[in-house]
Design a protein around this motif. Sequence first.
Motif: not given
Length: 354
Positions: A175-183, A130-143, A199-200
């Motif tokens: 999750p963006e709140q713990v971005a340092i983990n991805s870095v 019903d209109g709530e797909p739950n879209i969040q911001d997140g990060l993905y780290g790699s080489s 990413c979205r």
Amino acid sequence: MNTGRAHRPQDKRRYPPPSGINHRLHTATARESCANRGIPTSVGLYRGTSEMAVPESGVLQGFPHDKVLRVEEGCDEFISIKHRFYMSIGSLAQYCPLVALQRLRCTADQMIARTEAFKHQSKLLSEKYDGEPNIQDGLYGSSKVGIIQIINHGFDVSALPEDGGYFGIGLYITPEQVAINSVMSSTVDVDGLRHVLLCRVILGRMEEVIRGSGQSQSSSKQYDSGVDNQQFPTRYIIWYPHANTRILPQYVLSVKVDFRSRGLQKQPRTQPITPWMPFRALLSELDKFLPKPTMCRVWRYHCQFLERKITRQELVFHLRQITGDKILIAALRSFQIKKFGAEIAAFLKGKKKK
């Protein structure tokens, strides 16, 4: 702890920049892009904290010029993303400066296809919930090579996660709140940079995945993705069949991590005059009163403060110059009212329990 599956590219070739590329053209394109978004380009160049072998304009070496666009440091778009990143890593900002930002080109054929697939998935889950797909911001780290492979070909879903798939066989987004983990889970390149994708992510309804379960898909149709902890998530788990349709990369953040200087750049920190009003709360209140371009000016100085380039007193001085005392007082009063209301609500709640 490795919070994301490091990318395992099958193609080990290097990715030299296309011949005949004129870097001035890319700089002009970046300015034009900022102008089209209503972002001024005459606010001055905001230089990073590290001296790198990175060109002042144009796409970073190795990245596909036809698929990414360098965002200039003097652009409000850069400041906005930089401030979001710094707010998520807090006091670590002085050791992890963002030195380059690249945006994936919306006009690239593959990006258009990804965007359409992402919109389609968003629509499907919107209808489901019903209109709530739950879209969040997140990060993905790699080489660096892994990030370039993702930009060119999408996420690789053919290999097992290198961390053993402790939280399921899927793609782990931080999750963006713990971005340092991805870095910290990304790989340092030859220039000393770590690269992460901002990413979205379409999450829908998440289920908590038990560590070591070996799960590779949702346990039932009522769930769409996984998470390691519902209350304090550090990993979003997107199952492989949806990796390239529910994750939409938008930016490449290039970060210089250097903890060797810990303690050398510290400045004496004086006690705040108003300890009940942290800067994070103040900026949140100011955002309600000020237009976006003005807030970007505020964020610019707050970034400098987080990098320990200016003192708290200097930050307050610049805030007063930008906002004026009337706006600051209004923000302070708004915070006081909210704080007082929260205290009253907590008091009444405790009284009812008795």
